[in-house]
Design a protein around this motif. Structure first.
Motif, short mmCIF file in Angstrom:
data_model
loop_
_atom_site.label_atom_id
_atom_site.label_comp_id
_atom_site.label_asym_id
_atom_site.label_seq_id
_atom_site.Cartn_x
_atom_site.Cartn_y
_atom_site.Cartn_z
N TRP A 71 -54.56 26.50 -25.61
CA TRP A 71 -53.60 27.09 -24.68
C TRP A 71 -54.26 27.34 -23.33
O TRP A 71 -53.70 27.02 -22.28
N ALA A 74 -54.59 24.16 -21.63
CA ALA A 74 -53.30 23.67 -21.16
C ALA A 74 -52.88 24.41 -19.89
O ALA A 74 -52.31 23.82 -18.97
N VAL A 75 -53.20 25.70 -19.83
CA VAL A 75 -52.89 26.46 -18.61
C VAL A 75 -53.66 25.87 -17.43
O VAL A 75 -53.13 25.71 -16.33
N MET A 78 -51.98 22.71 -16.33
CA MET A 78 -50.76 22.99 -15.59
C MET A 78 -51.07 23.63 -14.24
O MET A 78 -50.23 23.62 -13.34
N ALA A 79 -52.25 24.20 -14.12
CA ALA A 79 -52.61 24.83 -12.85
C ALA A 79 -52.82 23.79 -11.76
O ALA A 79 -52.68 24.10 -10.57
N ALA A 82 -49.51 23.10 -10.18
CA ALA A 82 -49.05 24.37 -9.59
C ALA A 82 -49.79 24.65 -8.29
O ALA A 82 -49.21 25.10 -7.31
N HIS A 167 -54.31 29.27 -5.22
CA HIS A 167 -53.29 29.86 -6.07
C HIS A 167 -52.89 28.85 -7.16
O HIS A 167 -52.85 27.67 -6.87
N PRO A 168 -52.56 29.19 -8.40
CA PRO A 168 -52.49 30.55 -8.92
C PRO A 168 -53.75 31.10 -9.59
O PRO A 168 -53.81 32.30 -9.74
N PHE A 169 -54.70 30.29 -10.03
CA PHE A 169 -55.79 30.90 -10.81
C PHE A 169 -57.15 30.81 -10.16
O PHE A 169 -58.10 31.39 -10.62
N ALA B 178 -48.36 33.01 -12.08
CA ALA B 178 -49.31 32.84 -13.19
C ALA B 178 -48.57 32.81 -14.51
O ALA B 178 -48.83 31.95 -15.36
N ARG B 180 -45.51 31.92 -15.04
CA ARG B 180 -44.74 30.70 -15.19
C ARG B 180 -45.65 29.56 -15.64
O ARG B 180 -45.31 28.79 -16.54
N THR B 181 -46.82 29.46 -15.03
CA THR B 181 -47.75 28.40 -15.42
C THR B 181 -48.16 28.57 -16.88
O THR B 181 -48.26 27.59 -17.62
N MET B 182 -48.38 29.82 -17.30
CA MET B 182 -48.77 30.06 -18.68
C MET B 182 -47.66 29.61 -19.63
O MET B 182 -47.92 29.07 -20.70
N TRP B 184 -45.37 27.29 -19.06
CA TRP B 184 -45.28 25.83 -19.07
C TRP B 184 -46.38 25.20 -19.91
O TRP B 184 -46.26 24.07 -20.36
N ALA B 185 -47.47 25.92 -20.08
CA ALA B 185 -48.60 25.36 -20.83
C ALA B 185 -48.34 25.37 -22.33
O ALA B 185 -49.04 24.68 -23.07
#
Lengths: 327, 675
Positions: A71, A74-75, A78-79, A82, A167-169, B178, B180-182, B184-185
């Protein structure tokens, strides 16, 4: 350039980026063509952390440990889009800053607009200038100032402007590079305690005591103008009011009865070109402050005497563009 | 507003408490650490608990008062104290437990000396490590909830850290992005969970102090060792029958104890292969799957006469017919077994083996030995001797109780001649001693008896309270025969649960008592869900993954390549999905959609429409830039303007015209470019 050698790959990279950043119109909008994205040091650290956690999950056969690591990974995946989306679609307009004297700070106004409503924290970096700005879904545009120290006079450009976001992480940094074409005037630095201009500068027919300007207590009605609402009361000449007259102000910006011609040759006392320009600059400002009509005579031409803001700026621009070693 | 009214003072109070911490990256990070450490707090020794609490409070106070970072000798001293404290509490340096404890302490010190964003990211990484370490303690849904919530908070802290150089930033926006990204993951994470090939662990071996953290059957038998366990209703293992039916008397065999020293029984270290075991007999066949809870021992509890067993770990069959793994079963493990029962366990014993299996220490239990020897003198046939011993036990009128009177030594004598009361281990011990005295090779089997069917999902749940011990006696022509001496005291125990047969219920878990059936039913449902979780989530290992792949039609030998390819595809899909999710919202209005396509096309050529620019102005500007394409641009603009600003053109018609014009325009621009 400076003594440090710039590697050829950097030059090639910059050429490539310049080609992509070239815009026919005035506004630069970040598109996929001009958007670059790479992981940051924090991203590398995060990847390392995930690797360690993965090994832990494998070694202890922790199924939920696997789930957690996947997970988190995956974040991170996806970052990437984003982060890119936080920058894509930002329109950047660099406006013309107000002219300054060398040594002062130039304030480049940068207008940021977002076509698509979303939160975009942006970091702007130009040579020796740094600013933060953000756009939100409700505030689609913002103006920030990039403050740049100036040292040399002339017509300058902002240089390589980088607008970036993490942004975001913070694991990825998306940025765009542009070379704004707007330019700013940097006038020569006025000499702080410049000697007065020589008496010969005052043109003959109007030479007289007036060159010293208005002396306090000796105003007569010719040098006065009526007070207008909103002007500071402290400048009102109360003596006249006390005599039953209207509120009057000394006329300082108005045409003074005098004309000076400030000559390049009169600045021979200064060491070099820059110092001479500084002195000329100080004289020009002094003359303007006193409301005199002033002209400037330079080795490459003459600017005939005149008054007013636009004349002042025309003269200062001329000084700013004076060739460095022309003397 | 009324609904929020009661919570408002609470929030105000919280804000007062946290002070300047509110809204910073430190707040979610501190919460995540509290979740990580709170979930395993009672696993730490008292000293470590105190250390964590003190450091956390110190950190909180210093942060709240915005005292600067801790530096210099005080920091080093605190670090040294932590290390020494861990050494003192655990007695050794290197291992899983001291390692986790040390990180749990040092993370606060690291945070106390934190100065930069980079340092705080380090703390975030340590928090993620501590969160993963929670799974070493357990993998229940509750653990998962705490850990995933904590990880989400850590990521939120990362989002806030990223923006720490910005001042007066709206705090809810980064959190929303943050989150939202979480979200989607999640689909990608699920795909990775199923597709990424599992590497069977361990990679470098487990540290020596790795523990299952559960109590279960030990591998020695002493008086009172099982009665202690009977008070626990923790699950020992869950069995799912796949084929056939379980017998009424469900004996689950564990370690077999053959070595007796007068006090306790131990498994035999002597391991000769037993070829007789390979001969399968019996007609009744059962195939089952069991999910065994972690324990510190390698024993696998299998249905009696299980002749084939496989699982995620390597298993072997001992000469006594028990199954064990190579290593302690520290993880919840799943096995598939097949049993055929109905006949004795065959084995041909040598005279040496017979001597070893009839050995009794000379001083222990003199009265029982005398009784056994008397039986041996009276009866010659082994069957007759066994029957005589059973008779002897029946006549004793033994009482089955969880709380027998304590016995000091010679426990067999005490149970048979003095107290006449005991639990299964007392009877098994006495019976084995008497059988050996009568010249019959005898051994004790540890395991579980019974188990109840969960009506919610049809599985059989065997609890620690079902722990049992019984005796196996070798009868010359047949082999090993099971004798359960407890049935002499309580004949029903073999087929019924402990709660139903015990007369005194003192000390029995509440849910085993018959009058608590409603609670039992509720728990059955919960346990059915837990079983599903344990099999499909917490127990999703390499074996289960391969089985899933096979059911999807992948051949296991090629599955690795497939899995890698599928993982890559999943990543690409995720990127595409993200792309699609991030693009500007498209309108439902066909006219507007064509207009946006046009604007996007132009924006790609660096001529984005200014927000205040109307279609007419924009069109003029474009025509100036692309004079060659001005005809196409006009052909596109006219229907749009006509439909939008009242030229009497229907929307659909205009949209179709725009689409055609856009097509033409695109072709024209391409021609321009190539020319």
């Amino acid at each position: 350039m400076t003594g440090r050698a710039v590697p050829s790959w950097r030059k090639r990279l910059e050429r490539w980026q310049r080609r992509r950043a070239a815009t026919p119109g005035g506004t630069f909008t970040v598109t996929n063509r001009t958007l670059y994205i790479l992981p940051t040091a924090a991203g590398a650290g995060y990847a390392l952390t995930l690797l360690v956690l993965w090994l832990l999950a494998i070694n202890y056969s922790l199924s939920l440990g696997h789930a957690l690591v996947f997970w988190l990974a995956a974040v991170a995946v996806m970052a990437i889009p984003a982060t890119a989306a936080s920058l894509r679609g930002v329109a950047i307009d660099v406006g013309e800053p107000e002219a300054v004297f060398a040594g002062e700070r130039l304030r480049w106004p940068v207008m940021l607009r977002s076509e698509v409503a979303r939160f975009r924290p942006l970091e702007l970096t130009a040579p020796e200038a740094h600013a933060f700005a953000w756009l939100t879904p409700t505030e689609g545009s913002v103006r920030v100032f990039l403050e740049q120290d100036t040292e040399r006079r002339g017509l300058v450009r902002l240089g390589r402007l980088v607008v970036a976001t993490r942004h975001p992480f913070g694991w990825f940094r998306a940025w765009t590079v542009l070379w704004p074409t707007t330019s700013a005037w940097v006038y020569p630095r006025p000499e702080p305690d410049a000697p007065p201009w020589p008496a010969t500068a005052s043109l003959a027919e109007e030479a007289g005591a007036m060159s010293a300007g208005v002396r306090p207590g000796e105003e007569d009605f010719a040098d006065l103008r009526p007070w207008r609402a909103g002007e500071p009361l402290r400048r009102v000449l109360w003596k006249i009011v006390a005599r039953g007259g209207p509120r009057m102000l000394p006329r300082r910006e108005g045409p003074a009865a005098g004309t000076v011609l400030l000559r390049w040759n009169d600045t021979a006392g200064a060491d070099n070109v820059e110092a001479r320009l500084s002195r000329l600059c100080a004289w020009v400002l002094g003359a303007h402050r006193q409301g005199l009509a002033f002209g400037v005579e330079l080795p490459d031409g003459l600017m005939p005497p005149d008054r007013g803001e636009s004349h002042l700026h025309a003269v200062l621009r001329r000084l700013a563009l004076f060739p460095p070693e022309a003397a | 507003m009324n609904a929020t009214a009661p919570i408002a003072p609470l929030l105000r109070g919280l804000k007062l408490l946290t002070g300047p911490l509110a809204g910073t990256a430190a707040a979610p990070l501190a919460l995540a650490l509290m979740l990580a450490l709170g979930s395993q707090f009672n696993e730490f020794p008292l000293g470590i608990q105190a250390g964590i609490a003190v450091l956390a409070v110190v950190w909180f106070l210093r942060r709240r008062q915005e005292t600067g970072p801790l530096t210099g000798w005080r920091l080093w001293l605190a670090g040294l104290a932590c290390a020494l404290g861990v050494r003192w509490q655990y007695g050794y340096w290197f291992g899983q437990e001291p390692g986790v404890a040390l990180v749990a302490l040092l993370v606060w010190l690291k945070w106390l000396e934190t100065r930069s964003e980079r340092d705080e990211r380090m703390v975030a990484a340590l928090a993620l490590f501590l969160l993963t370490a929670v799974f070493l303690r357990g993998q229940t849904p509750l653990h998962a909830l705490a850990v995933f919530a904590g990880a989400g908070l850590v990521l939120l802290a990362c989002a806030r850290l990223t923006l720490s150089s910005f001042q007066r930033l709206p705090t809810d926006q980064p959190a929303r992005d943050a989150a939202r990204t979480m979200a989607w993951a999640i689909p990608l994470a699920l795909l990775l969970f199923v597709l990424v090939p599992r590497v069977p662990g361990p990679l470098w071996g487990l540290p020596a102090d790795a523990r299952a953290g559960k109590t279960g059957l030990s591998e020695t038998l002493e008086a009172g060792s099982i009665a202690q366990l009977a008070r626990s209703d923790e699950i020992a293992f869950v069995v799912e029958v796949q084929e056939g039916e379980l017998p009424a008397a469900r004996y689950w065999r564990g370690p077999v104890l053959e070595v007796y020293d007068g006090r306790s029984w131990k498994p035999s270290p002597w391991r000769a292969p037993n070829p007789a075991l390979e001969a399968t007999q019996g007609s009744a066949k059962v195939r089952y799957r069991s999910l065994q809870e972690p324990s510190d021992l390698p024993w696998i509890f299998t249905l009696e006469r299980t002749h084939a067993l496989s699982g995620a770990v390597e298993v072997e069959r001992t000469s006594t017919g028990s199954w064990r793994a190579r290593r302690p079963l520290l993880q919840r493990t799943r096995f598939t077994g097949e049993a055929r029962f109905g006949e004795p366990l065959p084995e041909a014993l040598t005279s040496t083996a017979i001597r070893a299996l009839t050995f009794l220490p000379p001083q222990a239990n003199p009265r029982t030995r005398e009784a056994g020897e008397a039986i041996a003198r009276e009866h010659l046939q082994p069957e007759a001797r066994l029957e005589a011993i059973a008779d002897f036990f029946r006549k004793r009128q033994l009482r089955y109780t969880l709380t027998p009177p304590p016995v000091a030594r010679d426990s067999a004598d005490a149970v048979l001649f003095d107290t006449h009361a005991g639990f299964c281990e007392h009877f098994a011990d006495a019976f084995a001693v008497m059988a050996r005295a009568a010249g019959l090779p005898a051994r004790i089997v540890l395991g579980y008896l019974g188990g109840e069917r969960n009506p919610a999902n049809g599985t059989w749940i065997i609890r620690q309270a079902d722990a049992h011990s019984w005796v196996e006696v070798w009868l010359a022509p047949h082999g090993w025969v099971r004798v359960d001496p407890t049935t002499f005291a309580q004949p029903e125990r073999a087929e019924r649960g402990l709660g139903e047969v015990l007369l005194e219920r003192e000390g029995l878990p509440l849910l085993l008592r018959p009058e608590w059936r409603w609670a039992w039913r509720l728990r059955a449902q919960l346990e059915a869900w837990e079983y599903g979780w344990n099999v499909w989530v917490a127990g999703f290992d390499a074996e289960r993954q391969h089985r899933l792949w096979r059911s999807l039609g992948w051949r296991p030998d090629r599955a690795l390549g497939w899995a890698l390819a599928a993982t890559g595809m999943a990543l690409a899909l995720a990127a595409l999905l993200a792309w699609w999710l991030q693009r500007p919202p498209t309108s439902r209005d066909p006219l507007e959609r064509q207009w946006h396509r046009f604007c996007r096309l132009m924006a790609r050529r660096g001529l984005a429409r200014a927000p205040a620019e109307g279609p007419l102005d924009y069109g003029r500007r474009l025509m100036r830039h692309f004079p060659q394409a001005s005809g196409e641009i006009e052909a596109l603009l006219r229907p749009y303007l006509q439909a939008r600003y009242g030229g009497g053109l229907a929307t659909e018609e205009a949209a179709a015209a725009m689409r055609r014009a856009l097509h033409q325009l695109r072709r024209r621009l391409r021609q321009e470019k190539s020319a």
